[in-house]
Design an enzyme around this catalytic site. Structure first.
Site, PDB file in Angstrom:
ATOM      1  N   LYS A   1     -24.025 -47.912 -48.585  1.00  0.00           N
ATOM      2  CA  LYS A   1     -23.224 -47.009 -49.416  1.00  0.00           C
ATOM      3  C   LYS A   1     -21.973 -47.749 -49.898  1.00  0.00           C
ATOM      4  CE  LYS A   1     -19.915 -44.174 -48.424  1.00  0.00           C
ATOM      5  NZ  LYS A   1     -19.015 -44.324 -49.621  1.00  0.00           N
TER       6      LYS A   1
ATOM      7  N   GLU B   1     -15.399 -53.585 -38.826  1.00  0.00           N
ATOM      8  CA  GLU B   1     -14.354 -54.471 -39.336  1.00  0.00           C
ATOM      9  C   GLU B   1     -13.314 -53.571 -39.953  1.00  0.00           C
ATOM     10  OE1 GLU B   1     -11.987 -56.096 -41.627  1.00  0.00           O
ATOM     11  OE2 GLU B   1     -13.639 -56.686 -42.944  1.00  0.00           O
TER      12      GLU B   1
ATOM     13  N   CYS C   1      -7.533 -56.340 -45.956  1.00  0.00           N
ATOM     14  CA  CYS C   1      -7.364 -55.960 -44.551  1.00  0.00           C
ATOM     15  C   CYS C   1      -6.651 -57.038 -43.741  1.00  0.00           C
ATOM     16  CB  CYS C   1      -8.723 -55.643 -43.914  1.00  0.00           C
ATOM     17  SG  CYS C   1      -9.954 -56.938 -44.156  1.00  0.00           S
TER      18      CYS C   1
ATOM     19  N   GLU D   1      -0.598 -50.175 -41.484  1.00  0.00           N
ATOM     20  CA  GLU D   1      -1.169 -50.915 -42.597  1.00  0.00           C
ATOM     21  C   GLU D   1      -0.800 -50.210 -43.905  1.00  0.00           C
ATOM     22  OE1 GLU D   1      -5.417 -53.081 -43.431  1.00  0.00           O
ATOM     23  OE2 GLU D   1      -5.477 -51.003 -42.742  1.00  0.00           O
TER      24      GLU D   1
END
Length: 814
Positions: free
Chosen positions: A203, A277, A311, A408
């Site tokens: 997806k 991840e 990331c 983040e």
């Protein structure tokens, strides 16, 4: 008037040279700007709800996309399951040719793919053209090679001449990828899955689905067998349907830590393999001897690459105090030259933020940083009035505990802090829940490599940043997830020992209520059953921090032999006993992990040496539970296993990757840290030691919960551990209810991994408990393990779970 003229002059000065998007627009128009899914080798336009894919730089509608529903996912999974036998029946060479064909077609369509990615994502065309698309081709070339080397899949696993011989594909793989590197993440996931003989349901992110649809067309072009690759578009609900589908064997997810927790919970009661991840808050460390101009250019790539929507972005600048102001001045001067604008302009450095939701989040977090005391600086550069753009931002005077230093941001925002010594730099760098990547800048190679080795991160770049290659594993520590993508490390995520699935499930664990009776309920007459016990305390104690320790509960339970006779008592461990054991293990793990491999090997040899003189006594005790014949065999197998792991200790080593750059990547196999172990009921001594030994051989400290049925055997290990120079806290033994102690271990934030080799219920409990800090879990899913067979009960499979790989990138040459 002057301002508008100046802006026009600046835009002319930079000489916009946009890529020709006409070919991509023709492609979109040919599809009616309406895309469905790619299932079982065919494009389908379901009548389900649609969502829109827009160009974030202009707001222009690119296409409408079908919202995948559970029925679409089910059709895709069924197609992947049906295609699996034929795909695995191909030779390794045949699979290799399909992956090679993918690589060649990516190169053929490189321009179209790059422009489409830029339109859909908003990133600079220079990045998609020069970085993303070449890496996509590289991944398929690299994994075509692995498909060739792995060879054929047989009943006994791969036949190729590699360390993966005997491994087999996991089956149908569900993959969910993010929007920041849409096609590159597609390649990272699909290439290793197909190379290892799996079939895929993937997806794409709902913001950026278009290059995945173009790639599906490439699958058609190369004649990929139907059902091998299936693409289902949609939002989080579609992803949840993939995660929850009972016929999916593995989930591979890249995305936020929050969603990673949701997926861990959703898969906890299943046997699905899982790799995550997740997010990062990567430190960018600059020492006073660094080439500051080079470090500034590294920062440009580290935090303003892809608008900071990476990331592993170097979003936390840690600079040595003596050069901080000089570096800040250089950073500000460089930021003034950054160009922000149309992503199709080849001269542009910073493109558009992917979506309004993300733009609003960045704005909110910057405001929060300022409110918490940070100083915000942005360059006076022109920003388009149309589209989702955000100026590059420098936040100084940031406190290590502030929101912008811990959360983040996923935008072009750099949070700067200072340090004085290398030790302080390491402490600040590791002061985060994440552990994805780090950068170290220093002209002193000793300092750089020493600091790199101490980073709690899966990737460390020395005097470089954001360097990637298919041959080098990428992935994180701690709340940045687990598993690796790329390199041989990444192949393991799509494989398992061929024998695993054929093993029968064990019966449910013994009834703890029946076995564990407190001293209050069952103390009467215990001593009468134990010969010569009058006046002697026969209660085995826990073993914590190198000492025997009474249980905090004050309770014990009677241990019966295989004939029902009481042969002793064992402690009923509690949460506090686990807490004490974890504290001891945590304190010991740092020092033990730094002990040389040779030193650890010597201690394991001493352990065998000190157990051997006690053979008669231990075999007699063990015979109470398994009979004299198995007891003798089990003891001898335990000694041999100790020797095996003593031998492996200094031989299970890292490797050096040679990516196609003037750099090498040193893949270091590091200890995970503190490992909780729930030992099996069968082969009570051998099973327990077969789990403790690989963990401590690789430098971990353990808290082990032995089988309740025969916890009195712990006393036979105490003296051997004490006389073998095993440091206090490296091995801790706590007896009691595995269901309670295992839950406490799984939920404890200072435990880095939990291994559970008990029944399915215990496996699910451990995985659910791990969600808090997303610790690694390794379970047998209730399957029987033949601990007496060295091919199944010891070796690389165990050592791999006892380590995590850190890739340190080191440049060389002038």
């Amino acid at each position: 008037m002057a301002s508008s003229i100046m802006e026009k002059f600046q835009s002319m000065e930079y000489g916009p040279a946009p890529e020709d998007a006409s070919g991509v627009m023709q492609w979109l128009d040919a599809h009616g700007r309406w895309f469905g899914h790619y299932i079982d080798g065919a494009f389908t336009k379901s009548s389900a709800a649609k969502f829109e894919s827009k160009n974030p730089a202009t707001g222009e509608l690119l296409a409408s996309i079908a919202q995948g529903e559970a029925a679409d996912v089910d059709r895709a999974v069924k197609a992947a399951r049906a295609a699996l036998p034929a795909w695995q029946a191909l030779t390794g060479h045949q699979r290799a040719r399909y992956l090679y064909a993918f690589a060649r077609q990516v190169q053929k369509h490189a321009r179209k793919l790059a422009v489409l990615e830029t339109l859909d994502n908003g990133k600079s065309i220079r990045e998609t053209r020069d970085i993303d698309i070449p890496l996509v081709a590289r991944h398929f070339y690299y994994h075509a090679g692995w498909a060739q080397l792995l060879g054929d899949v047989t009943d006994n696993g791969y036949t190729g001449d590699t360390d993966l011989k005997g491994y087999a594909p996991v089956g149908v793989v569900g993959q969910i990828i993010p929007w920041n590197f849409p096609l590159l993440m597609f390649a990272w996931k699909v290439a290793p899955a197909l190379a290892t003989g799996n079939t895929v349901v993937i997806k794409p992110a709902e913001f950026t689905p278009l290059t995945a649809m173009l790639f599906a067309e490439i699958a058609d072009e190369i004649g990929l067998p139907k059902g091998v690759l299936n693409v289902v578009n949609g939002d989080g609900a579609t992803g949840a349907a993939i995660v929850g589908h009972p016929d999916v064997d593995k989930i591979a997810f890249t995305g936020s830590t929050e969603v990673g927790r949701i997926i861990r919970k959703a898969t906890a009661n299943t046997t699905k393999k899982l790799s995550l991840e997740l997010g990062g808050k990567s430190p960018f460390i600059v020492f006073d001897d660094a080439d500051l101009d080079s470090a500034v250019e590294g920062l440009v790539d580290g935090i303003w690459f892809n608008q900071g929507q990476v990331c592993c972005a170097g979003s936390r600048l840690l600079v040595q105090e003596s050069v901080a102001e000089r570096l800040y001045d250089k950073i500000r001067a460089r930021m003034e030259t950054l160009r922000i604008g149309s992503p199709l302009d080849k001269a542009i450095d910073i493109g558009a933020i992917v979506d309004q939701v993300q733009h609003d989040r960045i704005t909110k977090l910057v405001a929060m940083g300022v409110a918490e005391g940070a100083t915000c600086w942005q360059p006076e550069i022109a920003v388009p009035t149309k589209g989702l753009f955000f100026k590059p931002t420098l936040l100084t005077n940031v406190h290590p505990s502030s929101t912008v230093a811990q959360e983040e941001i996923f935008g072009p925002v750099l949070a700067a802090m200072t340090f004085r010594t290398p030790a302080e730099a390491v402490e600040l760098a590791n002061n985060t829940a994440y552990g994805l990547a780090a950068c170290v800048w220093s002209e002193n190679v000793n300092v750089a490599l020493d600091v790199a080795a101490q980073m709690k991160a899966g990737v460390v770049w020395v005097n470089a940043t954001n360097v990637f290659d298919a041959a080098v594993g990428f992935g994180g520590y701690r709340e940045s997830g687990y598993g690796r993508e790329g390199g041989v490390e990444g192949l393991y995520e799509y494989l398992e020992p061929a024998w695993v699935k054929s093993e029968p499930k064990m019966f449910a664990s013994i009834d703890e209520k029946q076995v564990l009776r407190s001293a209050q309920d069952d103390n009467s007459g215990v001593d009468d059953h134990i010969e010569g016990a009058l006046g002697i305390d026969r209660t085995v104690k826990n073993y914590i921090n190198g000492k025997q320790a009474r249980p905090d509960s004050g309770y014990s339970y009677a241990v019966h032999d295989r004939n029902g006779k009481v042969v002793g008592e064992a402690p009923v461990g509690s949460r506090k006993d686990i807490r004490n054991a974890v504290e001891a293990a945590r304190a010991a793990s740092a020092k033990w992990g730094k002990t040389t491999a040779h030193g650890r090997a010597q201690i394991l040899y001493y352990l065998a040496e000190n157990l051997l003189p006690r053979r008669g006594e231990i075999v007699a005790h063990l015979a109470d539970f398994v009979g004299p014949e198995q007891a003798a065999v089990e003891f001898d197998a335990t000694i041999e296993r100790i020797f095996s792991y003593a031998a492996w200790t200094d031989k299970y080593e890292g490797t050096v990757h040679n990516p196609p750059f003037r750099m090498v990547s040193v893949a270091m196999k590091e200890a995970i840290g503190t490992v909780g172990i729930l030992a099996p009921d069968d082969a009570p001594l051998l099973g327990l030691m077969s789990l403790i030994l690989p963990a401590i051989a690789m430098g971990n400290a353990v808290i082990a919960v032995p089988s309740e049925r025969c916890a009195t055997l712990m006393s036979d290990l105490y003296q051997a551990l004490d006389t073998s120079d095993v440091p206090a806290g490296v091995v801790n033994l706590v007896a009691g209810k595995a269901s309670e102690l295992g839950k406490t271990l799984a939920e404890h934030d200072d435990v880095d991994a939990v291994w559970c080799f008990r029944d399915e219920t215990a496996s699910s409990m451990v995985k659910l408990g791990s969600i808090g800090n997303l610790k690694q879990t390794w379970t047998n899913e209730g399957r029987v393990i033949d601990w007496f067979d060295p091919a199944r009960g010891e070796g690389r499979w165990f050592l791999r779970h006892a380590t995590q790989v850190k890739n340190i990138w080191v440049p060389y040459g002038e």
